[in-house]
Write an enzyme that holds these catalytic residues in place. Sequence first.
Site, PDB file in Angstrom:
ATOM      1  N   ASP A  67      37.654  30.284  48.734  1.00 22.60           N
ATOM      2  CA  ASP A  67      38.379  30.592  50.132  1.00 22.60           C
ATOM      3  C   ASP A  67      37.372  31.197  50.854  1.00 22.60           C
ATOM      4  OD1 ASP A  67      36.486  32.398  48.371  1.00 22.60           O
ATOM      5  OD2 ASP A  67      37.466  33.303  47.181  1.00 22.60           O
ATOM      6  N   ASN A 136      39.778  45.022  39.853  1.00 21.67           N
ATOM      7  CA  ASN A 136      41.309  45.151  40.045  1.00 21.67           C
ATOM      8  C   ASN A 136      41.689  44.144  39.229  1.00 21.67           C
ATOM      9  OD1 ASN A 136      40.603  43.028  42.638  1.00 21.67           O
ATOM     10  ND2 ASN A 136      41.794  44.865  44.047  1.00 21.67           N
ATOM     11  N   HIS A 138      41.927  40.639  40.659  1.00 15.18           N
ATOM     12  CA  HIS A 138      41.670  39.573  41.423  1.00 15.18           C
ATOM     13  C   HIS A 138      41.208  38.324  40.934  1.00 15.18           C
ATOM     14  CE1 HIS A 138      38.205  40.617  44.539  1.00 15.18           C
ATOM     15  NE2 HIS A 138      37.777  39.903  43.879  1.00 15.18           N
ATOM     16  N   GLU A 143      45.017  39.410  45.344  1.00 18.64           N
ATOM     17  CA  GLU A 143      44.366  40.636  45.371  1.00 18.64           C
ATOM     18  C   GLU A 143      46.407  40.790  44.559  1.00 18.64           C
ATOM     19  OE1 GLU A 143      41.723  42.360  45.562  1.00 18.64           O
ATOM     20  OE2 GLU A 143      40.819  41.933  47.959  1.00 18.64           O
TER      21      GLU A 143
END
Length: 241
Positions: A67, A136, A138, A143
């Site tokens: 990313d 979380n 990811h 996400e």
Amino acid sequence: MNILTFDTEEQLNEAGAGVLSGMVQMNPSAILGLATGGTPIGIYEQLVQTYKRGLVSFNKVTTFNLDEYVGITPEHHQSYSYYMRQHLFNQVDINIEQAYVPCGTATDLEEECVRYDRLIENTGQIDIQLLGLGHNGHIGFNEPSHALLSGTHIVELAEATKTANARYFSAEEEVPQKAITMGVGMILKAKNILLVVKGEDKAEIVKRALTGPISTNCPASLLQTHPHLTVLLDRAAGSLL
């Protein structure tokens, strides 16, 4: 799934570097999927030491990063391009022309996503994908959501992710709102996946990702479906397993 737990961070970093360098030693033209953030830094340091000892060469390797932030140039000190040059690329013999990171300043970001997927597919299947794990759940910047995209795409960063990233920026308003990320489908196409997690604050999400139900609300849980998943944990991260 092969889960290994280590007493010290140094042992974990050595193991992670050993997996990656071993892949390159077996296949000098290996295609590596790479990650950024705090977790892989020690692994990259160990890889550099392995290279300096003459035990591995990266001159035929191709790399694809997961990313990049949108709106940050490759020269920005918080870009992932800069991170990779600082922690690995500038310290080993890799051909920088074969070290790919998505372009977060492309004029047409959607076209950049298509270009990046096509580049990976034309180069060949990623031999091993290195991953960290977000609080979380990811992976990359995929996400939690009711649905996940397979290919490289633009994502609005979750508040939890922006909060976690804020420590790297001098002001809250500087934290990027969006990123380009490799999709979960592309991640799962890798021949092997190496998931590395450190710290007690990740223990709950480690348990959920590796033993909980498979759900797009915890993107990392989809890794349970991969036939060649290796997980490296420190004692704190693995304390609830």
